[in-house]
Design a protein around this motif. Structure first.
Motif, mmCIF file in Angstrom:
data_model
loop_
_atom_site.group_PDB
_atom_site.id
_atom_site.type_symbol
_atom_site.label_atom_id
_atom_site.label_comp_id
_atom_site.label_asym_id
_atom_site.label_seq_id
_atom_site.Cartn_x
_atom_site.Cartn_y
_atom_site.Cartn_z
ATOM 1 N N ASN A 9 100.887 8.823 25.606
ATOM 2 C CA ASN A 9 100.416 7.562 26.186
ATOM 3 C C ASN A 9 101.545 6.576 26.404
ATOM 4 O O ASN A 9 102.517 6.524 25.631
ATOM 5 N N ASN A 10 101.374 5.773 27.432
ATOM 6 C CA ASN A 10 102.080 4.512 27.533
ATOM 7 C C ASN A 10 101.174 3.479 26.881
ATOM 8 O O ASN A 10 100.095 3.180 27.404
ATOM 9 N N ASP A 11 101.560 2.975 25.730
ATOM 10 C CA ASP A 11 100.743 2.008 24.991
ATOM 11 C C ASP A 11 101.066 0.589 25.440
ATOM 12 O O ASP A 11 102.222 0.143 25.318
ATOM 13 N N GLY A 36 103.483 5.980 23.017
ATOM 14 C CA GLY A 36 102.497 6.304 21.997
ATOM 15 C C GLY A 36 101.795 7.605 22.317
ATOM 16 O O GLY A 36 102.347 8.477 22.986
ATOM 17 N N GLY A 37 100.556 7.721 21.850
ATOM 18 C CA GLY A 37 99.791 8.953 22.029
ATOM 19 C C GLY A 37 99.704 9.716 20.724
ATOM 20 O O GLY A 37 100.727 9.984 20.085
ATOM 21 N N MET A 38 98.486 10.103 20.325
ATOM 22 C CA MET A 38 98.261 10.733 19.020
ATOM 23 C C MET A 38 99.229 11.871 18.734
ATOM 24 O O MET A 38 99.923 11.895 17.716
ATOM 25 N N LEU A 88 101.172 10.185 33.082
ATOM 26 C CA LEU A 88 101.253 9.626 31.733
ATOM 27 C C LEU A 88 100.097 8.652 31.566
ATOM 28 O O LEU A 88 100.017 7.642 32.266
ATOM 29 N N SER A 89 99.175 8.966 30.681
ATOM 30 C CA SER A 89 98.003 8.115 30.507
ATOM 31 C C SER A 89 98.374 6.814 29.797
ATOM 32 O O SER A 89 99.443 6.689 29.186
ATOM 33 N N THR A 90 97.468 5.858 29.881
ATOM 34 C CA THR A 90 97.699 4.524 29.322
ATOM 35 C C THR A 90 96.673 4.229 28.236
ATOM 36 O O THR A 90 95.503 4.588 28.360
ATOM 37 N N ALA A 91 97.113 3.569 27.185
ATOM 38 C CA ALA A 91 96.214 3.071 26.143
ATOM 39 C C ALA A 91 96.499 1.586 25.930
ATOM 40 O O ALA A 91 97.657 1.165 25.891
ATOM 41 N N ASP A 107 91.685 8.879 29.584
ATOM 42 C CA ASP A 107 91.723 10.330 29.421
ATOM 43 C C ASP A 107 92.956 10.896 30.108
ATOM 44 O O ASP A 107 93.546 10.272 30.996
ATOM 45 N N ASP A 108 93.360 12.098 29.692
ATOM 46 C CA ASP A 108 94.557 12.701 30.260
ATOM 47 C C ASP A 108 94.231 14.014 30.967
ATOM 48 O O ASP A 108 93.068 14.353 31.163
#
Length: 298
Positions: A9-11, A36-38, A88-91, A107-108
């Motif tokens: 993630n891009n947090d 980021g990203g788990m 790249l997903s975002t949070a 979601d990715d």
């Protein structure tokens, strides 16, 4: 080799006095964009502990994705497994004073087909895949014989998928609220499941610590280490990465869980989602805990 497959993630991290309620407006104290990203966070934690680690989550061909992967590489994570044909997903992470947080995540593109590709590639030389809970429902009926599975079930919303993952995995990490309250799996059932599937179960419970249940039915609970919390974002990921790194190094699960708990506490005392300590920092802090324990018993 541990291959982490899951969220990158891009947090967009927003610090606020408190997490707002519906319709409420609050003023942010800081806003920043960070990596980021788990599973990306967990991969960094495992690499910092000395494990041989690869990240296989799909990202994009853009500059921001390249910067994201470069940061992983600087922490010792092999990113050659990560496809560049997605995004790249975002949070959006809201962090309140005191460390409480709320997360809105996108979601990715890491679907069942991409997971099969990772498993096939890993089966060539063997190793372990580490998944976040969002991938539990994507698991095939069986795994290649030389591929192990570890999973952080947080993020899974299907009890049947969670139990299927439990049956395939040799190590499962899950938050108590999800496991016991949402899935309705009481503590007396935990040793039955671990014995049936030859699985080690670690149930985390925030500031209350963690419980390890082994396939032999041995159960051990330890409280969390007390620190001054700055923010808890990524602490669970740090726990997962540290735990599986120690397992990969051949350490007993009880030692792995204990070090993971300390590592996660230190992550809470550091700003950002990748506050996992280095082995030296972990050892130094652990030695102070041992000194305190010794003084208290005198």
């Amino acid at each position: 080799m541990i291959v982490f497959f899951g969220y990158a993630n891009n947090d967009v991290t927003v610090h606020v006095p408190h997490v707002p309620t519906l319709g409420e407006r609050v003023q942010a104290t800081t806003i920043e964009s960070i990596d980021g990203g788990m599973n990306a966070n967990a991969a960094v934690s495992a690499a910092r502990m000395g494990a041989r680690v690869a990240f296989a989550g799909a990202v994009g061909p853009d500059i921001r994705s390249s910067e994201f992967l470069a940061a992983l590489e600087r922490d010792g994570v092999d990113t050659s497994w990560a496809p560049r044909d997605a995004f790249l997903s975002t949070a959006v992470v809201l962090i309140a004073d005191g460390g409480d947080r709320s997360i809105i995540s996108q979601d990715d593109a890491n679907d069942a087909g991409r997971l099969r590709t990772v498993l096939d590639k890993l089966s060539i030389d063997g190793g372990r895949v580490f998944l976040d809970g969002y991938r539990a429902s994507m698991l095939p009926p069986t795994l290649p014989g030389n591929v192990g599975l570890a999973i952080d079930l947080d993020g899974c919303d299907d009890v049947d998928a969670a139990l299927h993952a439990f049956a395939l995995a040799d190590h499962v990490i899950v938050g108590r609220s999800l496991w016991q309250n949402s899935f309705g799996i009481p503590a007396e059932r935990w040793p039955i499941l671990t014995a049936e599937h030859d699985t080690h179960l670690v149930v985390t419970d925030g500031e209350r610590g963690w419980t390890l249940v082994t396939p032999s039915g041995e159960t051990l609970t330890e409280p969390a280490v007390s620190v001054d919390v700055i923010d808890a974002v990524g602490a669970g990921d740090c726990f997962c990465g540290t735990y599986i790194a120690f397992i990969d190094a051949g350490e007993p699960p009880i030692h792995a869980a204990r070090m993971a708990g300390i590592s996660a506490a230190l992550a809470c005392a550091t700003a950002g989602p990748r506050g996992c300590p280095t082995p030296t920092e972990l050892a130094d802090f652990t030695s102070t805990l041992a000194t305190v324990d010794l003084q208290e018993t005198r």
